[in-house]
Each structure stands twice: as structure tokens, then as C-alpha cells.
Enzyme design. Structure first.
Site, PDB file in Angstrom:
ATOM      1  N   GLU A 198       0.838  -1.219   0.000  1.00 12.74           N
ATOM      2  CA  GLU A 198       0.000   0.000   0.000  1.00 12.74           C
ATOM      3  C   GLU A 198       0.866   1.260   0.000  1.00 12.74           C
ATOM      4  O   GLU A 198       0.376   2.345   0.326  1.00 12.74           O
ATOM      5  CB  GLU A 198      -0.932   0.024   1.229  1.00 12.74           C
ATOM      6  CG  GLU A 198      -1.882  -1.156   1.358  1.00 12.74           C
ATOM      7  CD  GLU A 198      -3.046  -1.159   0.361  1.00 12.74           C
ATOM      8  OE1 GLU A 198      -3.080  -0.288  -0.520  1.00 12.74           O
ATOM      9  OE2 GLU A 198      -3.891  -2.065   0.472  1.00 12.74           O
TER      10      GLU A 198
ATOM     11  N   HIS B 194      -2.968   1.701   8.208  1.00 15.72           N
ATOM     12  CA  HIS B 194      -4.097   0.985   7.618  1.00 15.72           C
ATOM     13  C   HIS B 194      -4.256  -0.309   8.388  1.00 15.72           C
ATOM     14  O   HIS B 194      -3.260  -0.951   8.727  1.00 15.72           O
ATOM     15  CB  HIS B 194      -3.809   0.732   6.136  1.00 15.72           C
ATOM     16  CG  HIS B 194      -4.594  -0.398   5.558  1.00 15.72           C
ATOM     17  ND1 HIS B 194      -5.972  -0.384   5.497  1.00 15.72           N
ATOM     18  CD2 HIS B 194      -4.212  -1.584   5.029  1.00 15.72           C
ATOM     19  CE1 HIS B 194      -6.386  -1.516   4.959  1.00 15.72           C
ATOM     20  NE2 HIS B 194      -5.343  -2.267   4.668  1.00 15.72           N
TER      21      HIS B 194
ATOM     22  N   HIS C 238      -7.418  -3.679   9.592  1.00 14.65           N
ATOM     23  CA  HIS C 238      -8.645  -4.397   9.233  1.00 14.65           C
ATOM     24  C   HIS C 238      -9.521  -4.638  10.474  1.00 14.65           C
ATOM     25  O   HIS C 238      -9.739  -5.796  10.847  1.00 14.65           O
ATOM     26  CB  HIS C 238      -8.292  -5.749   8.590  1.00 14.65           C
ATOM     27  CG  HIS C 238      -7.435  -5.677   7.366  1.00 14.65           C
ATOM     28  ND1 HIS C 238      -6.764  -6.784   6.852  1.00 14.65           N
ATOM     29  CD2 HIS C 238      -7.134  -4.650   6.527  1.00 14.65           C
ATOM     30  CE1 HIS C 238      -6.097  -6.437   5.764  1.00 14.65           C
ATOM     31  NE2 HIS C 238      -6.288  -5.146   5.549  1.00 14.65           N
TER      32      HIS C 238
ATOM     33  N   HIS D 261     -12.781  -3.559   3.161  1.00 20.22           N
ATOM     34  CA  HIS D 261     -11.350  -3.843   3.279  1.00 20.22           C
ATOM     35  C   HIS D 261     -10.794  -3.419   4.639  1.00 20.22           C
ATOM     36  O   HIS D 261     -10.338  -4.251   5.401  1.00 20.22           O
ATOM     37  CB  HIS D 261     -10.603  -3.166   2.116  1.00 20.22           C
ATOM     38  CG  HIS D 261      -9.116  -3.348   2.157  1.00 20.22           C
ATOM     39  ND1 HIS D 261      -8.276  -2.920   1.158  1.00 20.22           N
ATOM     40  CD2 HIS D 261      -8.301  -3.898   3.087  1.00 20.22           C
ATOM     41  CE1 HIS D 261      -7.029  -3.211   1.468  1.00 20.22           C
ATOM     42  NE2 HIS D 261      -7.009  -3.801   2.638  1.00 20.22           N
TER      43      HIS D 261
END
Ligand code: 13P
Ligand code: ZN
Length: 269
Positions: free
Chosen positions: A119, A142, A144, A214
Site C-alpha cells: 500500500e 491501515h 482491518h 477492506h
């Protein structure tokens, strides 16, 4: 081998914070396998010796030119590396990169040639955007989180500020400590330029955004602050889901109660 962190307490402290947060992400169940990534702009804590260090990788193109990244250095989680390993051994599961002078590529300089996260284009585009607007934010992450990702599997929640209002209304802390709310980005391929661009657009308004089906992407002054905002939103999501699982729709705080918090806390927006 001598680590770049040796005798550099400020840099070591920042990497220790990344490792601490990586451990939380694993403990919370937000980081299956290699899920999630963290990058930190460490330019402020570099010294002459770091700036002159030779590359230990080839020059790797970013795929776009990011002019505000001229003369910047970053710590990045490695692609395919586990958060739970980053927590124990950050310099074996991440690396320090410098952006090349033409701002279109990077080179790894320490400690090991660990290729940065898939990413990276989103992370670097976000850092480029933050520097460009004069922001003091240094951390991008980032992850989840199960509860927040589950909520993006329901189209009515994806309309502008629907999730923001539900989550703000679950507990006063969320209104106070995540004052800019939660942006929504329709599903895009992980690691894509489209995802990077859609994220930047939303960061104009929000510090935390959901990547539909996501994960979450958050920015902050430092990694602890970025993590705390997502943790607070996740707490609200848990309260919502717990109420629903008890068989009722939670009342939520009223708009006037939330407005009162905004005024008393002097919140932006
Ligand atoms: P990386 O292991 O490449 O960081 O990928 C993890 C991820 O969550 C991609 O969205
Ligand atoms: Zn992901």
C-alpha cells in the site's frame, strides 16, 4: 550488525511506538497474517549520518512523482510482514527508505532490504498531501478492524456521514476524540493508484476513512494518536453491535447532545 536505531533515542522511540501499536493491532484481531501497514515520516529525526547513508537496495519507482516528498525519510512496514512480528522485531519486519531527489522513486537505507508495504503508493501519496498542505501529521496507518469493516458491508451505511453519526452517537468520547468523523471510500483494488487518490480526496475532510469491504486508513500527529482514533471508533461500533445483538436498535445520543459536546470541547467543523 549495528542498527540505525543505536544511539538515536528519538528515532528509536518512534519505532518503539510503531512496534507497540503493531502489537495492539494483533491483539485486537485487526491484523490477520500480514494485514495492515504503518508508515511514519521520520525526516525530523534524521541526522547528517543518516542523510549520507548509502542505499542498500536498488532504486524502486513509486509509479508517480510526489514533489512534496523531496528530502524525506520514512519507516515502513514490510510487505507480507506480520504485525505481530513487527511488534517484536520492527527493524527486521520494516525498513527505512529515502525518497530520491526526483521524487519518483525510493531506496532502502536501513537496517535490512525489506521491501515496503504493497500500500506504499497510498501511504506516500498521503504523506505528500499532508506535507503539501503544511500539516504536522507524521503517521499513516491501515488496518482491518472487524467491527468497522463489517459495517461497510451495508450500503445504507456508506452514504455520507451516516456511519459518522451512528458512531459519534454511541458514546461522547467518539464525538470528542474523533471530531472529524469517518470518511467512506467505495471499494477499490488494494494497492492501487485509484485507492490512493480517493483516500487523499477524503482526507481533506476526515482524519479516518474506511476502505469499503477492506479496512480503515487513519492519519495523525503520531502513530498513537492515529491508533486511538480508530480504537475509539471501533469501541462505538462494538456498542452498536452489542445493542443490536441484544435485540434492539440503540437510541444513540441526540443531535443536540452531540452539538453540546462540540461546543463545550471546542471541536472543529
Ligand atoms: P502488506 O503486507 O503489503 O502491507 O499488505 C497488507 C494489507 O493490508 C494490504 O491492504
Ligand atoms: Zn489491507
Amino acid at each position: 550488525m549495528k542498527s540505525i536505531l543505536e544511539n538515536r533515542p528519538q528515532l528509536a522511540e518512534q519505532i518503539a511506538d510503531v512496534a507497540e501499536v503493531a502489537g495492539y493491532l494483533w491483539q485486537k484481531g485487526w491484523a490477520e497474517r500480514n494485514g495492515g501497514n504503518i508508515t511514519i515520516n521520520i525526516t525530523d529525526v534524521t541526522d547528517d549520518e543518516i542523510r549520507q547513508k548509502p542505499a542498500i537496495s536498488e532504486r524502486i519507482p513509486i509509479g508517480r512523482t510526489l514533489p512534496h516528498l523531496k528530502g524525506t525519510w520514512f519507516f515502513c512496514k514490510g510487505t507480507n510482514k506480520r504485525m505481530r512480528d513487527l511488534a517484536r522485531r520492527p527493524m527486521e519486519n520494516g525498513s527505512i527508505i529515502r525518497i530520491t531527489d526526483d521524487c519518483s522513486a525510493y531506496e532502502i537505507i536501513a537496517d535490512n532490504p525489506v521491501k515496503p508495504t504493497s500500500e506504499l503508493v497510498s501511504h506516500l501519496s498521503i504523506h505528500n498531501y499532508l506535507i503539501g498542505k503544511g500539516s504536522s501529521y507524521k503517521a499513516v496507518f491501515h488496518s482491518h478492524p472487524i467491527d468497522l469493516v463489517a459495517m461497510t458491508h451495508h450500503q445504507p451505511f456508506l452514504k455520507k456521514n451516516v456511519l459518522t453519526n451512528i458512531l459519534w452517537s454511541m458514546i461522547p468520547e467518539t464525538r470528542a476524540f474523533c471530531p472529524r468523523g469517518l470518511g467512506i471510500i467505495p471499494y477499490k483494488l488494494p494497492g492501487s493508484f485509484e485507492l490512493a487518490d480517493a483516500t487523499i480526496e477524503q482526507l481533506d475532510e476526515y482524519d479516518v476513512v474506511m476502505w469499503e469491504k477492506h479496512g480503515v486508513c487513519a492519519v495523525g500527529e503520531n502513530i498513537m494518536e492515529a491508533f486511538d482514533m480508530v480504537d475509539t471508533l471501533s469501541k462505538s461500533a462494538q456498542i452498536y453491535l452489542t445493542a443490536k445483538s441484544m435485540g434492539f436498535e440503540p437510541d444513540g445520543m441526540s443531535q443536540s447532545q452531540m452539538q453540546e459536546i462540540k461546543e463545550v470541547f471546542g471541536l472543529p467543523g
